[in-house]
Design a protein around this motif. Structure first.
Motif, short mmCIF file in Angstrom:
data_model
loop_
_atom_site.label_atom_id
_atom_site.label_comp_id
_atom_site.label_asym_id
_atom_site.label_seq_id
_atom_site.Cartn_x
_atom_site.Cartn_y
_atom_site.Cartn_z
N GLY A 1 0.81 -1.22 0.00
CA GLY A 1 0.00 0.00 0.00
C GLY A 1 0.83 1.26 0.00
O GLY A 1 0.35 2.34 0.37
N GLY A 2 2.08 1.17 -0.42
CA GLY A 2 3.00 2.31 -0.46
C GLY A 2 4.39 1.81 -0.79
O GLY A 2 4.60 0.63 -1.13
N TRP A 3 5.38 2.71 -0.72
CA TRP A 3 6.77 2.31 -0.96
C TRP A 3 7.25 1.47 0.21
O TRP A 3 7.30 1.93 1.34
CB TRP A 3 7.66 3.54 -1.12
CG TRP A 3 7.36 4.39 -2.30
CD1 TRP A 3 6.93 5.68 -2.28
CD2 TRP A 3 7.49 4.03 -3.69
NE1 TRP A 3 6.78 6.15 -3.56
CE2 TRP A 3 7.11 5.16 -4.44
CE3 TRP A 3 7.89 2.88 -4.35
CZ2 TRP A 3 7.12 5.15 -5.83
CZ3 TRP A 3 7.89 2.87 -5.73
CH2 TRP A 3 7.51 3.99 -6.45
N PRO A 4 7.60 0.19 -0.01
CA PRO A 4 8.00 -0.67 1.11
C PRO A 4 9.36 -0.27 1.67
O PRO A 4 10.26 0.15 0.94
CB PRO A 4 8.03 -2.07 0.49
CG PRO A 4 8.31 -1.82 -0.96
CD PRO A 4 7.64 -0.51 -1.30
N GLN A 5 9.50 -0.43 2.96
CA GLN A 5 10.78 -0.24 3.62
C GLN A 5 11.48 -1.59 3.79
O GLN A 5 10.89 -2.64 3.59
CB GLN A 5 10.58 0.44 4.99
CG GLN A 5 9.88 1.78 4.91
CD GLN A 5 9.61 2.38 6.28
OE1 GLN A 5 9.98 1.81 7.31
NE2 GLN A 5 8.95 3.52 6.31
N SER A 6 12.75 -1.52 4.15
CA SER A 6 13.54 -2.72 4.45
C SER A 6 13.64 -3.66 3.26
O SER A 6 13.68 -4.89 3.44
CB SER A 6 12.95 -3.47 5.66
OG SER A 6 12.78 -2.61 6.76
N THR A 7 13.68 -3.13 2.06
CA THR A 7 13.82 -3.96 0.88
C THR A 7 14.34 -3.12 -0.27
O THR A 7 14.41 -1.89 -0.20
CB THR A 7 12.48 -4.61 0.51
OG1 THR A 7 12.68 -5.58 -0.51
CG2 THR A 7 11.50 -3.56 0.01
N LEU A 8 14.70 -3.80 -1.34
CA LEU A 8 15.23 -3.15 -2.53
C LEU A 8 14.09 -2.88 -3.51
O LEU A 8 13.34 -3.79 -3.86
CB LEU A 8 16.29 -4.03 -3.19
CG LEU A 8 16.78 -3.63 -4.58
CD1 LEU A 8 17.44 -2.26 -4.54
CD2 LEU A 8 17.75 -4.68 -5.12
N SER B 1 18.04 -5.17 6.99
CA SER B 1 18.48 -5.02 8.37
C SER B 1 18.07 -3.70 8.98
O SER B 1 18.43 -3.42 10.13
CB SER B 1 20.01 -5.17 8.44
OG SER B 1 20.65 -4.13 7.69
N THR B 2 17.33 -2.87 8.27
CA THR B 2 16.95 -1.56 8.77
C THR B 2 15.58 -1.20 8.22
O THR B 2 14.97 -1.96 7.45
CB THR B 2 17.98 -0.49 8.36
OG1 THR B 2 17.61 0.77 8.91
CG2 THR B 2 18.07 -0.38 6.86
N ASP B 3 15.06 -0.04 8.61
CA ASP B 3 13.75 0.41 8.14
C ASP B 3 13.87 1.51 7.09
O ASP B 3 12.96 2.32 6.92
CB ASP B 3 12.90 0.90 9.31
CG ASP B 3 13.53 2.07 10.05
OD1 ASP B 3 14.73 2.34 9.81
OD2 ASP B 3 12.85 2.71 10.88
N THR B 4 14.97 1.54 6.39
CA THR B 4 15.22 2.56 5.37
C THR B 4 14.48 2.22 4.08
O THR B 4 14.39 1.06 3.70
CB THR B 4 16.72 2.68 5.09
OG1 THR B 4 17.41 2.96 6.31
CG2 THR B 4 17.02 3.78 4.09
N THR B 5 13.95 3.25 3.42
CA THR B 5 13.36 3.07 2.09
C THR B 5 14.47 3.23 1.06
O THR B 5 15.12 4.27 0.99
CB THR B 5 12.25 4.11 1.85
OG1 THR B 5 11.30 4.03 2.91
CG2 THR B 5 11.54 3.84 0.53
N PHE B 6 14.68 2.20 0.26
CA PHE B 6 15.83 2.13 -0.63
C PHE B 6 15.36 2.00 -2.08
O PHE B 6 14.69 1.03 -2.44
CB PHE B 6 16.72 0.94 -0.24
CG PHE B 6 17.88 0.72 -1.15
CD1 PHE B 6 18.59 1.78 -1.69
CD2 PHE B 6 18.29 -0.57 -1.48
CE1 PHE B 6 19.67 1.58 -2.53
CE2 PHE B 6 19.36 -0.79 -2.31
CZ PHE B 6 20.05 0.29 -2.84
N TRP B 7 15.70 3.02 -2.89
CA TRP B 7 15.40 3.00 -4.33
C TRP B 7 16.70 2.88 -5.10
O TRP B 7 17.67 3.59 -4.85
CB TRP B 7 14.69 4.28 -4.75
CG TRP B 7 13.28 4.42 -4.27
CD1 TRP B 7 12.18 3.76 -4.72
CD2 TRP B 7 12.83 5.31 -3.24
NE1 TRP B 7 11.05 4.18 -4.04
CE2 TRP B 7 11.43 5.13 -3.14
CE3 TRP B 7 13.45 6.24 -2.42
CZ2 TRP B 7 10.65 5.84 -2.22
CZ3 TRP B 7 12.69 6.95 -1.51
CH2 TRP B 7 11.30 6.75 -1.42
#
Length: 270
Positions: free
Chosen positions: A74-81, A182-188
């Protein structure tokens, strides 16, 4: 074993089994309502291939309802590529990420690693980003860029990380995906559209192409059913979008043909 010993052993076993029988609780009885609730709870944890996956992973709203409806979380997922495959840089990808980046940069750092152009403070303010929380990293080689990205992801202090790269090996993608988990960062990860044919461990891949007044987003990989038609997302604050709206709303000016005038030739004096 003697007869007396055998009798004592039999009495002991009988007494023990009798006690065990008394300790067994009666079978549980569940009502139909409780059974219905239990089945509904169980179905929530079962993912079917024709449904969008739902997990405990947090997500950031994209700011576009049509896009959020097609994203598994339901949005940009965190903790993933998350891979964004661009037809070319500058087609509106930053305006697409503007709502999420503006929200994340209010309280956390945002890293731009090897962007194709030098970040401009006026442009960042126009996008609504909090400039003091922006970090721009220039890496002389691809290895340095990948190493910097992995260290920032493992640090956990950044709200978002954007990495621009053209050629990345599959092993490096897996390392970045593990670091993001390993973190809650949103990664693009922003790559050329030609990389869509390459294998990738990213659970979400979106192809971006320019569109009149906005951008076209095609979900080419996600945890859920295949998405056939691309999404046309209008970008209202994009300069090209504003020019498009101005042209559409411009007043049509009709030019009338000039009225022909009769030329009167004066008689020449003889």
């Amino acid at each position: 074993m003697t007869t007396d010993a055998l009798a004592v052993y039999s009495n002991t076993v009988h007494t023990y089994s009798k006690k065990c029988t008394l300790m067994i609780a009666p079978p549980l009885t569940t009502s139909s309502e409780e059974q219905r609730i239990a089945e509904a709870t169980l179905r929530q944890h079962i993912w079917r291939a024709d449904e969008l996956s739902r997990s405990r992973t947090l997500s950031s709203p994209s700011g576009y309802e049509c896009l959020d409806a097609e994203l598994p979380e339901g949005g940009w997922p965190q903790s993933t590529l998350v891979e964004l495959l661009l037809q070319q840089p500058g087609i509106g990808e930053m305006h697409l990420l503007r709502p999420a980046l503006a929200n994340l940069s209010k309280s956390r750092y945002v890293a731009f690693i090897e962007p194709p152009h030098r970040p401009n403070s006026a442009a960042c303010k126009f996008l609504g980003l909090h400039c003091p929380n922006l970090l721009w990293i220039r890496a002389p080689t691809t290895a340095n860029a990948l190493w910097s990205t992995e260290q920032i992801l493992r640090n956990g202090g950044f709200g978002a990380v954007l990495l621009w790269q053209k050629n990345i090996r599959n092993e490096a993608l897996r390392r970045l995906n593990l670091a993001a988990q390993s973190t809650d960062t949103t990664f693009w990860l922003l790559r050329p559209l030609s990389a869509a044919a390459d294998a990738s461990p990213a659970p979400l891949r979106i192809a971006l192409r320019p569109s009149a007044g906005g951008i076209s987003a095609e979900v080419i990989k996600r945890r859920g059913p295949h998405h056939d038609q691309p999404l046309i997302i209008p970008l209202a604050k994009m300069p090209a979008r504003q020019r498009f709206l101005d042209e559409q709303n411009a007043v049509l000016v009709k030019r009338s043909s000039p009225t022909p005038t009769t030329r009167v030739r004066q008689a020449a004096l003889v």
